[in-house]
Design a protein around this motif. Structure first.
Motif, PDB file in Angstrom:
ATOM      1  N   GLY A 181       0.793  -1.222   0.000  1.00  0.00           N
ATOM      2  CA  GLY A 181       0.000   0.000   0.000  1.00  0.00           C
ATOM      3  C   GLY A 181       0.825   1.271   0.000  1.00  0.00           C
ATOM      4  O   GLY A 181       0.291   2.356  -0.260  1.00  0.00           O
ATOM      5  N   ASP A 182       2.129   1.177   0.289  1.00  0.00           N
ATOM      6  CA  ASP A 182       2.980   2.367   0.209  1.00  0.00           C
ATOM      7  C   ASP A 182       3.001   2.876  -1.233  1.00  0.00           C
ATOM      8  O   ASP A 182       2.978   2.090  -2.189  1.00  0.00           O
ATOM      9  N   VAL A 183       3.076   4.181  -1.372  1.00  0.00           N
ATOM     10  CA  VAL A 183       3.048   4.813  -2.688  1.00  0.00           C
ATOM     11  C   VAL A 183       4.386   5.500  -2.942  1.00  0.00           C
ATOM     12  O   VAL A 183       4.821   6.345  -2.155  1.00  0.00           O
ATOM     13  N   ILE A 184       5.032   5.105  -4.014  1.00  0.00           N
ATOM     14  CA  ILE A 184       6.260   5.768  -4.462  1.00  0.00           C
ATOM     15  C   ILE A 184       5.879   6.711  -5.597  1.00  0.00           C
ATOM     16  O   ILE A 184       5.264   6.289  -6.584  1.00  0.00           O
ATOM     17  N   THR A 185       6.222   7.963  -5.458  1.00  0.00           N
ATOM     18  CA  THR A 185       5.943   8.945  -6.503  1.00  0.00           C
ATOM     19  C   THR A 185       7.256   9.426  -7.092  1.00  0.00           C
ATOM     20  O   THR A 185       8.090  10.004  -6.392  1.00  0.00           O
ATOM     21  N   VAL A 186       7.443   9.149  -8.364  1.00  0.00           N
ATOM     22  CA  VAL A 186       8.654   9.536  -9.085  1.00  0.00           C
ATOM     23  C   VAL A 186       8.318  10.756  -9.936  1.00  0.00           C
ATOM     24  O   VAL A 186       7.415  10.708 -10.775  1.00  0.00           O
ATOM     25  N   THR A 187       9.027  11.841  -9.702  1.00  0.00           N
ATOM     26  CA  THR A 187       8.807  13.070 -10.454  1.00  0.00           C
ATOM     27  C   THR A 187       9.910  13.213 -11.483  1.00  0.00           C
ATOM     28  O   THR A 187      11.076  13.433 -11.156  1.00  0.00           O
TER      29      THR A 187
END
Length: 709
Positions: A181-187
């Motif tokens: 459920g952890d969310v990794i956001t790559v910008t």
């Protein structure tokens, strides 16, 4: 400059990394804007694939941008039930770096070569990552290019490249355990410290990105989504064309006066991509010596950049159509209207291009759609490499798409593929259900690796040892052509620049591809050698052999505009075209036209060529009676002023090619002549070459003239 040094300068270092702190909390990160609006994920389209693990999903936003625009993209990775263990990594390979060769021009690649970098926050392509888990630690690394052809021709060339951190693969490594459920956001293209973002490639099409866990990479490329045709499980970014700067106009060259003809118009940007958003009034003018026809048309956004209309030319003669809208315009090929219905019409096509699930970067659908809507082609074959097509799923998908886009009378498609063994050649089938995919003999020992089976090994009657334990197949082309012939179905083969023509059976291999986009040899000299002294009955065609551009692409000399820093000795030309005379636009009729060698090829221009000798046309064999001389009737309509026209001749007495007639400084874009070979005294072969002032060139198939006793 050394290539490795060049890439280090381009990307900053061969391996770049940064350790990024996590946000204090998921809720705080959404409120502070690190993850955008708190409801942002409900509108995202998420994708999952077996290489990500159980229920892990990835999305990218935005998923549609304009060519050459600067943007910031967000990859959102929602970890599934397995989470991400400490030390484990997720990778993403860019849509520009998953083909076999990696031969490209920088402007055609995401980030203008190296897609992302982590060291210079004020420069293009700067990439960062955050996690919703406040205790998480992430490490970003960017791999090296790995050279021109890393692990070339191996069945695991893509997988090995990714495992070795090549192809500029982005690695997101967990410095601590991440939970389900952890969310990794790559910008990607993070602009917060002054970067302009990421520059989109110039070519308008859909670019797929393949996310995966390094620990789940399979042993063979055939198990990856891109080699199985599983594009629906991959995130993608569609690059749209820039605003149109030209109208491209096409029409049937040979028509009967007083009957309807179709004129097609497409709106193209500066890189010849289709501007699907173009709208406006269009004035169509068809003008000849004795008649002018005008038509007012309207193209709307619903037309997606292309329209067609029907009209009548009532007088005979030579005509051209001009389409104008606002400050842009375009001219058609020549239209020659006669009093009688022509027995054969000319249809333009491209029978040689490659796809993303094989060894290129262009999705198969884009080849079909561009050829039909942008280039105005009449027929096409998407011909993947037999040895590198990844799986039965990919092969079946290609056959299904071939049938889906097939519309007899409007747009004809052929099932086909490129076979590579002792030389390369392309096989095509009239009936898609007859298509049989044969193995490259050099890979025959790996035939058991296909699961399920979808390729047939070519039986090799004899081999000799090149190296101990390594068979060398000396008759690969012979065996392949024999295998195609023994299918006893309507099928044929076209040779190209890698073909070993000396082994070719011209009962099966009908056409010689005179020009492609990556020409590596003087094909015309080879053609003269094999048709003349070797006596092969080959007709002429052209093709694109496109890997980075769509079928029928009109991009002029891309190798001059974007020289490749890694392979400077390869020259990328404008893609070639095939023109075939046929009774009508069907597979069966085109098949008969190609079998009769009623074809010519160009280096991309839509030149119109008629080359006849009495009742014989290009590709025919004819007899010249006692006391008679071959008399040729020739018409050439160019897309630019004609520079020179040569009638080439091979005499069975002299056994050499000579310029029987040469006309220079023509000046006009159209030319007609009646020529007689007064020196004819023995069997001879003739063909025509026409060159425009802008370099556009066309080659007719030969006429074989035998002296009748």
């Amino acid at each position: 400059m050394d290539r490795r040094k060049f890439m280090k300068n381009l990307c900053g270092s061969s391996v770049m990394m940064t350790i990024l702190p996590a946000a204090n909390s998921f809720a705080q990160s959404m409120n502070t804007g690190l993850f955008g609006n708190k409801d942002h994920m409900k509108d995202l389209r998420f994708f999952s694939n077996p290489l990500l693990g159980n229920t892990t999903k990835v999305s990218v936003s935005p998923d549609k941008v304009q060519s050459e625009s600067y943007n910031t993209f967000t990859f959102t990775i929602v970890l599934g039930e397995d989470g991400l263990a400490k030390g484990e990594s997720i990778g993403i390979v860019s849509g520009s770096n998953i083909d076999r060769w990696q031969f490209s021009w920088p402007d055609q690649m995401w980030g203008c070569q190296c897609p992302w970098q982590t060291e210079r926050s004020q420069d293009d392509n700067y990439i960062t990552a955050r996690c919703s888990n406040s205790d998480a630690e992430l490490e970003l690394k960017v791999g090296e290019l790995g050279g021109f052809k890393p692990y070339c021709n191996e069945r695991a060339h893509l997988v090995r490249s990714l495992k070795d951190r090549l192809r500029y693969v982005l690695e997101i490594k967990a410095g601590s355990e991440l939970r389900p459920g952890d969310v990794i956001t790559v910008t990607w293209g993070d602009k917060r410290e002054g970067s302009e973002g990421v520059k989109a490639p110039i070519t308008a099409m859909k670019y797929y990105f393949m996310p995966f866990r390094f620990s789940l990479l399979p042993a063979l490329d055939s198990k990856t989504p891109v080699r199985r045709g599983g594009f629906d499980m991959l995130p993608s970014i569609t690059v749209a064309a820039k605003s149109a700067v030209r109208l491209y106009v096409t029409a049937q060259p040979f028509v009967q006066a007083g009957k309807d003809i179709e004129v097609k118009i497409s709106a193209l940007d500066e890189y010849f991509s289709l501007d699907e958003n173009f709208s406006g009034d269009i004035k169509l003018t068809v003008e000849g010596e004795n008649e002018t026809i005008t038509r007012s048309l309207k193209m709307s956004a619903a037309d997606k950049g292309s329209i067609s209309t029907k009209l009548k030319i009532n007088k005979t003669g030579w005509f051209k159509a001009k389409a104008s809208s606002k400050n842009i315009n375009g001219y058609s090929n020549y239209i020659i209207a006669g009093e009688e219905e022509p027995e054969n019409k000319v249809y333009f096509g491209d029978m040689h291009c490659h796809t993303l699930d094989c060894d290129a970067t262009v999705p198969r659908e884009h080849h079909f759609e561009y050829a039909r809507s942008a280039a105005g082609l009449d027929f096409i074959s998407v011909s993947c490499h037999a040895s590198h097509l990844g799986s039965k799923q990919a092969w079946d998908n290609l056959l299904d798409k071939t049938e889906l886009y097939h519309e007899p009378g409007s747009f004809v498609t052929f099932a086909g593929y490129e076979w590579a063994g002792d030389g390369h050649c392309n096989a095509y089938f009239v009936n898609t259900g007859d298509a049989e995919l044969f193995y490259n003999p050099a890979l025959e020992q790996e035939a058991e690796l296909d699961d399920p089976k979808f390729r047939t090994p070519v039986p090799i009657p004899g081999t000799r040892e090149k190296k101990p334990g390594k068979p060398y197949f000396v008759k690969g082309v012979i065996d392949f052509l024999e295998a195609v012939n023994k299918l006893n179905v309507p099928a044929f083969v076209i040779g190209h620049c890698h073909t070993r023509y000396q082994f070719a059976d011209d009962n099966v291999m009908w056409l010689f591809e005179m020009h492609t986009t990556h020409q590596v040899s003087d094909q015309e000299k080879r053609f003269q050698q094999f048709v003349g002294a070797a006596g092969k009955y080959f007709g002429v065609c052209g093709g694109s052999d496109n890997h980075r551009l769509p079928a029928g692409s009109m991009m002029p000399n891309p190798g001059e505009k974007w020289p490749n820093p890694f392979v400077p000795d390869i020259c990328y030309n404008t893609a070639g075209l095939q023109a075939t005379f046929a009774n009508n636009l069907t597979r069966e009729s085109l098949y008969e036209g190609m079998k009769a060698r009623h074809c010519y090829g160009t280096n991309g221009c839509r030149m119109v060529i008629s080359f006849n000798c009495g009742g014989a046309m290009m590709g025919d064999k004819t007899e010249i009676g006692p006391g008679q001389k071959p008399r040729f009737s020739i018409k050439v309509g160019g897309t630019a002023p004609l520079k020179d026209i040569v009638l080439w001749k091979y005499s069975s007495e002299d056994r050499d090619w000579i310029e029987a007639e040469k006309f220079t400084d023509i000046g006009s874009d159209r030319w007609e002549a009646e020529l007689e070979d007064e020196k004819f005294s023995s069997d001879a072969i003739y063909y025509l070459r026409a060159v425009q002032a802008d370099g556009g060139t066309g080659w007719s198939s030969p006429i074989w003239a035998a002296k009748k006793a």
